[in-house]
Scaffold this active site. Structure first.
Site, mmCIF file in Angstrom:
data_model
loop_
_atom_site.group_PDB
_atom_site.id
_atom_site.type_symbol
_atom_site.label_atom_id
_atom_site.label_comp_id
_atom_site.label_asym_id
_atom_site.label_seq_id
_atom_site.Cartn_x
_atom_site.Cartn_y
_atom_site.Cartn_z
ATOM 1 N NE ARG A 140 -9.994 5.193 -12.920
ATOM 2 C CZ ARG A 140 -9.476 6.334 -13.500
ATOM 3 N NH1 ARG A 140 -10.044 6.510 -14.596
ATOM 4 N NH2 ARG A 140 -8.324 6.978 -12.952
ATOM 5 N NE ARG A 169 1.621 -4.099 -3.963
ATOM 6 C CZ ARG A 169 0.888 -3.301 -4.496
ATOM 7 N NH1 ARG A 169 0.616 -2.217 -5.030
ATOM 8 N NH2 ARG A 169 -0.361 -3.758 -4.362
ATOM 9 C CG ASP A 173 2.938 1.789 -3.925
ATOM 10 O OD1 ASP A 173 2.419 1.145 -4.681
ATOM 11 O OD2 ASP A 173 2.600 2.829 -3.510
ATOM 12 N N GLY A 194 -10.577 -3.354 5.340
ATOM 13 C CA GLY A 194 -11.025 -3.076 6.778
ATOM 14 C C GLY A 194 -10.974 -4.653 7.585
ATOM 15 C CB VAL A 251 -5.764 3.455 2.690
ATOM 16 C CG1 VAL A 251 -5.518 1.943 2.086
ATOM 17 C CG2 VAL A 251 -4.859 3.416 3.952
ATOM 18 C CG HIS A 305 -1.082 4.526 -4.031
ATOM 19 N ND1 HIS A 305 -0.327 3.475 -4.135
ATOM 20 C CD2 HIS A 305 -2.250 4.043 -4.374
ATOM 21 C CE1 HIS A 305 -1.039 2.352 -4.243
ATOM 22 N NE2 HIS A 305 -2.293 2.618 -4.420
ATOM 23 C CG ASN A 337 -6.249 4.097 -4.702
ATOM 24 O OD1 ASN A 337 -5.138 4.851 -4.159
ATOM 25 N ND2 ASN A 337 -6.128 2.886 -4.666
ATOM 26 C CB ALA A 386 -18.273 -3.207 6.228
ATOM 27 N N GLY A 387 -15.295 -3.328 4.421
ATOM 28 C CA GLY A 387 -14.687 -3.869 3.192
ATOM 29 C C GLY A 387 -13.371 -4.495 3.441
#
Ligand code: NAX
Length: 328
Positions: A92, A162, A159, A17, A129, A187, A131, A13-14
């Site tokens: 965090r 990118r 990364d 996601g 995925v 990462h 962190n 649900a994030g």
């Protein structure tokens, strides 16, 4: 007809996601001929939101999507699963030390590793995925002793992508002109994007750039701090690009990397390039017959050595911390 592949997505649900599920269901994760069944794992307060996303998935009428199940229990969510995308993690919060962050995530990735060990399919492949991705993968792996260690991987493909675009824009070439770029290490902000082995239309990436100051003061920090720059600009962290990278990682793992090129993925070290065995560290990798292999025999000069070692040192410290916490 091919049997459906079960794909479990945690943190369904994030925001990642939400960007990821539609692409899986449309066939981009595994290929246009492979039917999928989705298994979504969320914490209880987010189950309703996951149900909403599932309603939207239904409303796409994806021909390859053969079912969606939603769980708040890891054992059920990983039962029989073939591909696990571990996206949900504890972010965090203010004032949180690195040790606290690792401990909070241990509370998520330890039971998920146990659940994968208990019930996942024999061919299970895991991409972390959430962190700190490399060390979360290490924790999950430690609690899945019956699963081959190399099935646990962490994502550095964002990364990698990118870095591809930064280099292409600097040189005024297209993405397809660049091969053999590498992200080494963790990462995190210590990661090392390496263009010394890259090829740009057949010549070395570093020679094509021929600008040490740009490499050192612009390219490397821009790639390493891109996540923070996205938050600053968008007011939210990378989501669609992260989902895209997860799609790329699993697609290549299952279907193979193209001849004459490689990509980057954090996989368990076999000791190559002086990376301590067992650390889940990013390497130049190819995928052959459904397995990642570390590209061997690259010359590492002093500039690269220093940066690889610094990032690997951080991974070693993270491993020491989770060992002390009894998480591995
Ligand atoms: P969100 O906060 O939008 O979503 C996370 C979701 O995970 C939430 O819905 C939450 O309820 C769920 N969740 C929390 N604990 C769970 C558990 N135990 N089981 C199942 N679900 C759980 O974060 P989002 O932006 O989607 O980012 C997810 C993770 O990806 C974060 O850890 C983020 O740091 C990490 N990222 C990793 C990247 C990489 O390149 N490896 C790049 C993008 C991203 O920053």
């Amino acid at each position: 007809a091919q049997a459906p592949v079960n794909v479990t997505v945690t943190g369904a649900a994030g925001q990642i996601g939400y960007a990821l599920l539609f692409r899986i269901a449309s066939g981009q994760l595994l290929g246009a001929d492979t039917p999928v069944k989705l298994r979504l794992l969320e914490i209880p307060p987010a189950v309703k939101a996951a149900e909403g996303t599932a309603m939207e998935l239904d409303d796409c009428a994806f021909p390859l999507l053969q079912g969606i199940d939603i769980f708040d229990d890891a054992r059920q969510a990983f039962d029989g699963t073939n591909v696990a995308l571990l996206v949900g993690a504890r972010p965090r919060s203010k004032g949180m030390e690195r040790g606290d962050l690792l401990e909070a995530n241990g509370g998520i990735f330890k039971p998920q590793g146990e659940a994968i060990n208990a019930g996942a399919a024999d061919d299970i492949r895991v991409l972390v995925v959430g962190n700190p991705a490399n060390t979360n993968a290490l924790i999950a792996q430690a609690h899945a002793p019956d699963v081959p260690a190399e099935r646990f991987t962490a994502m550095t493909r964002l990364d990698h992508n990118r870095a591809l675009t930064q280099l292409a824009q600097k040189l005024g070439v297209s993405i397809t002109d660049i091969k053999k770029l590498t992200i080494w290490g963790n990462h995190s902000a210590t990661q090392y994007p390496d263009i010394f082995h890259a090829e740009v239309n057949g010549t070395s990436g570093a020679a094509a750039v021929n600008d040490d100051a740009w490499l050192r003061d612009d390219f490397i920090p821009t790639v390493a701090k891109r996540g923070a720059a996205i938050i600053e600009a968008r007011g939210a962290s990378s989501a669609a690009s992260a989902a895209n990278a997860a799609i790329d990682h699993v697609y290549d793992w299952v279907n193979g990397t193209p001849e004459g090129d490689w990509t980057s993925a954090a996989i368990p070290s076999d000791g190559s390039y002086g990376v301590p065995e067992g650390l889940i560290s990013s390497f130049p990798v190819v995928s052959r017959n459904g397995s990642w292999e570390i590209v061997q025999g690259l010359e590492i000069d002093a500039f690269s050595r220093k940066r690889i070692d610094a990032s690997v040192q951080e991974l070693s410290e993270e491993r020491d911390t989770v060992r002390k916490l009894g998480l591995i």
